[in-house]
Design an enzyme around this catalytic site. Structure first.
Site, PDB file in Angstrom:
ATOM      1  CB  THR A   8     -11.075 -23.634  34.267  1.00  0.00           C
ATOM      2  OG1 THR A   8     -10.859 -25.127  33.683  1.00  0.00           O
ATOM      3  CG2 THR A   8     -12.463 -23.216  34.317  1.00  0.00           C
TER       4      THR A   8
ATOM      5  CG  ASP B 159     -12.335 -21.861  29.802  1.00  0.00           C
ATOM      6  OD1 ASP B 159     -11.353 -22.331  29.216  1.00  0.00           O
ATOM      7  OD2 ASP B 159     -12.595 -22.200  30.909  1.00  0.00           O
TER       8      ASP B 159
ATOM      9  NE  ARG C  38      -7.133 -23.329  25.489  1.00  0.00           N
ATOM     10  CZ  ARG C  38      -6.305 -22.185  25.056  1.00  0.00           C
ATOM     11  NH1 ARG C  38      -5.333 -21.975  25.738  1.00  0.00           N
ATOM     12  NH2 ARG C  38      -6.087 -21.889  23.851  1.00  0.00           N
TER      13      ARG C  38
ATOM     14  CE  LYS D 198     -13.062 -25.879  30.887  1.00  0.00           C
ATOM     15  NZ  LYS D 198     -11.978 -24.919  30.862  1.00  0.00           N
TER      16      LYS D 198
ATOM     17  N   GLY E 287     -10.498 -27.536  37.719  1.00  0.00           N
ATOM     18  CA  GLY E 287      -9.190 -28.478  38.560  1.00  0.00           C
ATOM     19  C   GLY E 287      -9.161 -29.485  37.671  1.00  0.00           C
TER      20      GLY E 287
ATOM     21  CB  SER F  70      -5.755 -20.885  35.407  1.00  0.00           C
ATOM     22  OG  SER F  70      -6.371 -21.252  34.513  1.00  0.00           O
TER      23      SER F  70
ATOM     24  CG  ASP G 216      -5.726 -18.418  32.488  1.00  0.00           C
ATOM     25  OD1 ASP G 216      -6.598 -19.352  32.520  1.00  0.00           O
ATOM     26  OD2 ASP G 216      -4.229 -18.641  32.796  1.00  0.00           O
TER      27      ASP G 216
ATOM     28  CB  SER H 190      -9.189 -19.762  30.133  1.00  0.00           C
ATOM     29  OG  SER H 190      -8.801 -20.046  31.653  1.00  0.00           O
TER      30      SER H 190
END
Lengths: 274, 255
Positions: free
Chosen positions: A38, A54, A56, A70, A84, A166, A203, A206
């Site tokens: 995330t 995002d 994913r 999310k 998380g 992340s 990242d 994500s």
């Protein structure tokens, strides 16, 4: 560690943690929770708050959901992004959303962001960080717009722009160079889109699309998939096989569709007051 | 033994009288019949529930009194009888609605919530050391299965659906009035007017926007229903029940 008494003591029972650690030491692989990896962000602008995320969801190295949501609903004017463990963020936000509605009905007032923040942090602290929910909570209430981050152990920060997950470093780099106070709506939305895009492309945890939510005193606008920078390209070749590529010797066709008619007998589902 | 008022059988709730009655429940119904009038009317495209806001003294700040209560976005309740009992039941009903939402992801259908409230009220007629709730409730709600429905719940815990009903002090006259004026395809606007006229029939004193409360169920349009589905993008279900503001009540009264 089973309880011999029928009365369970108040507070969370951590006995399973002890058991799990013991099993892990003996070599049992712990189950992988779906982690959202995330990039989630929130930023304050002139008329309110813009939240971004995002889409994913990861299960270790595998993408479990390419387009998950999310940005969770807390109340009409309050939303919460969650990073998380996916189950933890879903259930925590749903629980607090339900309690906020109850509180709003009982108090007769429009719910406030600090109320949600207090409920969330007190719950997360109670579970001592074992509920892996890192949240960006934002909304507008009768006292104005507010933006908070809540960490899994229960600590909170109140800031004008925040990132979690992340991809938070990539997103924060964009915010630090681009955020100004009293931005216009378009400017703020573009900044949030750029921050999430930075997370998506830099990242691994994500990816996929950008979701955004703009909350002002008068309205909340949910922009699902406002940007889709990862649409799958059309395949260059057609990979279908010509019918007859595989020869067959026998053919038998059966219909699996069952025709049935339903005749209700008696009073249906009316109450029996006889 | 078998006195008109129940005699020895009237003091214990868990004891039947020889005539087969639980006299405490009869007494609870008397408490309801002494309470201020409230009524509900089911229209073809909605429901209206209304109540008098009778205060015992002009010194009471009536802006704090709540006769019509919101339980969840699609259900509202009005009562006649003891106010404190109503308050407790409203809190339980709200918690019950949220508990349902936490499990099923939607708000309870009106009948399900009514049944839960009725169960709570019945439990107070079969336990030791408690007394029945001294209220009758009119529960108005909308759900996608049955559309708009109006239920009455009594202190005994029994409930049944009405097209139009009144409870409280003036209920006999009000119900006669409603029987004459009700028809199956009454519109919501007409129902609100009829409700006001019915209340006016037995009203002692001035009927203004400060002395009555009105709650209204509106049926969602197909577009609104579409927005609620998993593909639609709204936060939660759009409320179908709301209380009219004082300005709106004043507008209806002036017509």
């Amino acid at each position: 560690m089973s309880k011999s008494s029928v009365y369970s003591s108040p507070g969370f029972d951590f006995s399973n943690i002890v058991r799990n650690n013991f099993l892990h030491e003996k070599g049992l692989p712990l189950p992988k929770a779906t982690s959202t990896g995330t990039t989630i962000v929130g930023c304050l602008f002139k008329d309110g708050i813009v939240l971004g995320a995002d889409t994913r969801a990861t299960e270790g190295p595998i993408v479990a959901d390419k387009n998950c949501e999310k940005i969770h609903y807390i109340t009409e004017s309050i939303r919460c992004c969650g990073a998380g463990t996916a189950a933890d963020t879903e259930f925590t936000t749903a629980l607090i959303s339900s309690n906020m509605e109850l509180h709003a009905l009982q108090s007769g007032r429009k719910p406030r962001v600090v109320t949600a923040m207090t409920m969330l942090k007190q719950m997360l602290f109670r579970y001592q960080g074992h509920v892996g929910a890192a949240l960006v909570l934002g909304g507008v209430d009768s006292t104005g717009p507010h933006l908070f981050t809540i960490h899994p152990h229960g600590s909170t920060d109140k800031l004008p722009y925040v990132t979690m997950g992340s991809g938070s470093l990539a997103a924060m780099a964009v915010f630090e160079s681009g955020w100004q106070p009293n931005m216009e709506r378009e400017q703020a939305l573009n900044l949030v889109k750029a921050a999430i895009a930075a997370g998506i492309f830099n990242d691994l945890g994500s990816g996929s699309n950008v979701d955004a939510c703009i909350i002002t005193a008068n309205s909340t606008e949910m922009l699902r998939n406002v940007e889709m920078p990862n649409v799958r390209v059309q395949k260059e070749r057609d990979y279908k096989f010509r019918r007859g590529t595989t020869a067959w010797k026998k053919e038998e066709i059966r219909s699996l569709v069952v025709e049935e008619t339903v005749t209700p007998i008696g009073r249906g589902d009316e109450m029996d007051t006889s | 033994m078998a006195n008109a008022d129940g005699g020895a059988y009237s003091y214990s709730l868990t004891v039947f009288s020889p005539s087969g009655k639980l006299v405490q429940i009869e007494h609870a119904l008397a408490a309801v019949a002494g309470g201020t009038t409230s009524l509900g009317i089911k229209a073809s495209n909605g429901i209206v529930i209304a109540a008098e806001k009778k205060t015992s003294s002009i010194l009471i700040d009536d802006s704090v009194i709540d006769r019509v209560a919101v339980i969840c976005p699609n259900i509202g309740i009005v009562y006649s009888g003891m106010g404190p009992d109503f308050r407790v039941l409203v809190t339980k009903a709200r918690k019950s609605a949220q508990a349902y939402w936490k499990i099923y992801g939607t708000y309870p259908p009106t009948r399900v919530l009514t049944q839960e409230i009725a169960t709570v009220m019945q439990q107070a007629t079969q336990s030791g050391g408690v007394r029945p709730y001294g209220v009758s409730l009119l529960v108005a709600g909308w759900d996608s299965h049955r559309g708009p429905t109006l239920y009455q719940v009594d202190p005994s815990g029994s409930f049944w659906a009405w097209k139009a009903s009144a409870i409280g002090k003036n209920m006999v006259n009000a119900k006669t009035f409603l029987e004459k004026r009700y028809n199956d395809d009454i519109s919501l606007e007409d129902a609100i007017h009829t409700a006001l006229l019915t209340l006016k029939e037995g009203f002692e004193g001035q009927m203004t926007e400060k002395t009555i409360e009105i709650g209204v169920i509106t049926v969602p349009t197909p577009e609104e229903l579409e927005a609620e589905s998993p593909d639609g993008i709204t936060g939660r279900v759009k409320p179908t029940f709301r209380k009219l503001t004082e300005e709106e009540v004043r507008d209806y009264l002036s017509l």
